[in-house]
Design an enzyme around this catalytic site. Structure first.
Site, mmCIF file in Angstrom:
data_model
loop_
_atom_site.group_PDB
_atom_site.id
_atom_site.type_symbol
_atom_site.label_atom_id
_atom_site.label_comp_id
_atom_site.label_asym_id
_atom_site.label_seq_id
_atom_site.Cartn_x
_atom_site.Cartn_y
_atom_site.Cartn_z
ATOM 1 N N ALA A 80 22.506 -41.452 5.524
ATOM 2 C CA ALA A 80 23.300 -41.665 4.384
ATOM 3 C C ALA A 80 22.596 -42.816 3.646
ATOM 4 O O ALA A 80 22.198 -43.711 3.739
ATOM 5 C CB ALA A 80 24.450 -41.923 4.910
ATOM 6 N N GLY B 126 31.685 -28.189 -1.170
ATOM 7 C CA GLY B 126 31.636 -27.458 0.335
ATOM 8 C C GLY B 126 29.999 -27.945 0.661
ATOM 9 O O GLY B 126 29.762 -28.214 1.634
ATOM 10 N N LYS B 127 28.857 -28.561 -0.212
ATOM 11 C CA LYS B 127 27.056 -28.687 0.048
ATOM 12 C C LYS B 127 27.184 -29.311 1.023
ATOM 13 O O LYS B 127 26.802 -29.092 1.994
ATOM 14 C CB LYS B 127 26.934 -29.501 -1.721
ATOM 15 C CG LYS B 127 27.738 -30.828 -1.661
ATOM 16 C CD LYS B 127 26.557 -30.639 -3.089
ATOM 17 C CE LYS B 127 26.792 -32.188 -3.500
ATOM 18 N NZ LYS B 127 28.116 -32.458 -3.683
ATOM 19 N N SER B 128 28.737 -30.650 1.599
ATOM 20 C CA SER B 128 27.916 -31.468 2.289
ATOM 21 C C SER B 128 28.649 -30.599 3.922
ATOM 22 O O SER B 128 27.570 -30.209 4.935
ATOM 23 C CB SER B 128 28.427 -32.496 2.569
ATOM 24 O OG SER B 128 28.433 -33.358 1.833
ATOM 25 N N ASP C 230 21.957 -37.347 3.047
ATOM 26 C CA ASP C 230 22.756 -36.348 1.988
ATOM 27 C C ASP C 230 23.291 -37.695 1.418
ATOM 28 O O ASP C 230 23.500 -39.149 2.527
ATOM 29 C CB ASP C 230 24.008 -36.810 3.181
ATOM 30 C CG ASP C 230 25.549 -36.234 2.689
ATOM 31 O OD1 ASP C 230 25.138 -35.561 0.894
ATOM 32 O OD2 ASP C 230 26.601 -35.465 2.514
ATOM 33 N N HIS D 193 33.498 -38.099 5.672
ATOM 34 C CA HIS D 193 31.900 -37.553 7.066
ATOM 35 C C HIS D 193 31.591 -37.802 8.126
ATOM 36 O O HIS D 193 31.854 -37.198 8.620
ATOM 37 C CB HIS D 193 31.410 -37.671 5.401
ATOM 38 C CG HIS D 193 30.899 -37.188 4.156
ATOM 39 N ND1 HIS D 193 30.089 -36.670 4.016
ATOM 40 C CD2 HIS D 193 31.659 -37.632 3.364
ATOM 41 C CE1 HIS D 193 29.863 -36.129 3.095
ATOM 42 N NE2 HIS D 193 31.656 -36.274 2.595
ATOM 43 N N GLY E 209 24.487 -28.342 -4.853
ATOM 44 C CA GLY E 209 26.377 -27.788 -4.838
ATOM 45 C C GLY E 209 26.521 -28.875 -6.214
ATOM 46 O O GLY E 209 26.339 -30.588 -5.597
#
Length: 400
Positions: free
Chosen positions: A253, A234-236, A301, A271, A229
């Protein structure tokens, strides 16, 4: 043991009366749901809802054989009329067991919210767990629970309840997890089915009769998923949602802390704050050893920051270094990563940016990064069962 779902919706039903939202406007046909109520072997009714007798008749059943009616959650509206011939509804105190003349045993399960859950063991030994809307079991300890054959719960509203049950072994690979108390929080139809399947759960239409212990319809949770994305797409959130019903997720991370960058620190805090408390975080770009190890699910991510680190390490920003072995070294790193993804036995959800559809970067290094990220995404996606593209918060399945 048979279970007929007289309703599968939230207490107010779906669509909600006089609600103009998009979900309620499209909740038609099989996606329209009455308040959840369960008829077990025609003898036990869990939750008495308006129109239960008519719902049973539409499903080809009668309530004439019901000898026990149990309630699970507080009822705030007007009193529900008890159909003629049914016993008065009641509750079982937490931790107590109620044997029925039919051979069923019903044990009340304590919750972390108002209401009561019920564990039902049939005459054949099959076991089901039914939880009320917004409820999750309280006081569970690892190894203390037997595995249920079926769980009916508020999977959308309380995914952590499913995570808790998985953590103690009460939900296993063959447990049929059925989502009930469905409200207008999630769009109906394919989107709802996709989200539930990622959690190893499913939804069925009102009136469906299920056989406890038959698990052929239990969806397989995908081993590897790539979520793509653009910025703020809004991908995460989508990636986190796919694992929120699993315990002990390891959040990887790849961006580091970037000391002194307050804007980056705010992003990291946002997050972190929305992750379940049971998740653990590690900051690293050394992904291959993690993929090679056994362990809980990984949420990576993101791959775009991993690539930045990899390109830094091989001198990819300098044309001379890139030509003198840097490109070859990066290809080797990407190949090692994708080989580890192919061989991993862990559940993996990875996030990456989709950057190839926008403005062409003005610098050669920017174009190089864009091109290499496109190659990385394609290689990683080739090893995944599921690939999603998130646009404006909406997940579009590309594979799986």
């Amino acid at each position: 043991m048979d279970v007929t779902l007289l309703g599968t919706g939230a207490p107010a039903g779906l669509p909600r009366p006089d609600c103009p939202c998009a979900t309620c406007a499209t909740a038609l046909g099989a996606d329209a749901r009455a308040a959840t109520a369960l008829l077990v072997d025609g003898a036990l009714l869990l939750d008495l809802t308006p129109g239960a007798a008519f719902a049973a008749a539409r499903a080809g059943h009668s309530l004439a054989g019901v000898g026990q009616v149990l309630l699970t959650h507080p009822h705030d509206g007007p009193a529900v009329e008890v159909p003629a011939g049914l016993p008065q509804p009641g509750r079982v105190p937490d931790g107590r067991e109620l044997p029925l003349p039919t051979g069923h045993r019903v044990r009340a399960v304590a919750l972390d919210s108002p209401g009561t859950g019920y564990s039902v063991t049939g005459p054949d030994g099959q076991r089901l767990l039914y939880l009320p809307p917004g409820g999750a079991p309280a006081g569970l300890e690892e190894g203390s629970a037997e595995t249920y054959d079926m769980v009916l719960a508020d999977v959308v509203g309380r995914p952590d309840a499913l995570a808790r049950l998985r953590a103690v072994g009460a939900v296993g690979p063959t447990t049929d997890v059925v989502a009930v108390h469905l409200d207008h929080d999630v769009p109906p139809g394919p989107e709802l089915r996709r989200r539930l399947a990622a959690a190893g759960a499913r939804a069925v239409p009102d009136g469906t009769t299920l056989v406890v212990g038959v698990y052929e319809d239990v969806p397989d949770v995908p081993r590897r998923t790539l979520v793509l994305g653009g910025a703020r797409s809004g991908k995460s959130v989508e990636a986190e949602r796919r694992l929120e019903s699993f315990p002990r997720v390891l959040y990887v991370a790849t961006g580091g802390s970037r000391g002194g960058d307050t804007e980056w620190a705010a992003r990291v805090a946002t997050h972190r704050d929305r992750r379940p408390a049971s998740w653990r975080t590690v900051e690293t770009c050394d992904l291959v050893p993690l993929l090679e190890q056994d362990g809980p699910p990984l949420l990576i991510d993101c791959l775009s920051l991993w690539l930045t680190d990899a390109m830094d390490s091989v001198g990819a920003w300098d044309d001379a270094e890139w030509a003198d072995g840097g490109e070859r070294a990066l290809r080797e790193r990407v190949a090692a990563l994708t080989a580890a993804v192919r061989a991993t036995r862990r559940t993996v959800v990875a996030v990456s940016n989709e950057v190839g559809s926008g403005i062409v970067p003005a610098t050669s290094s920017g174009r190089r990064y864009r091109d290499e990220l496109g190659r990385l995404n394609a290689a990683f996606a080739g090893e995944c069962e599921h690939v999603l593209l998130v646009v404006a918060g909406q997940a579009l399945p590309l594979r799986g």
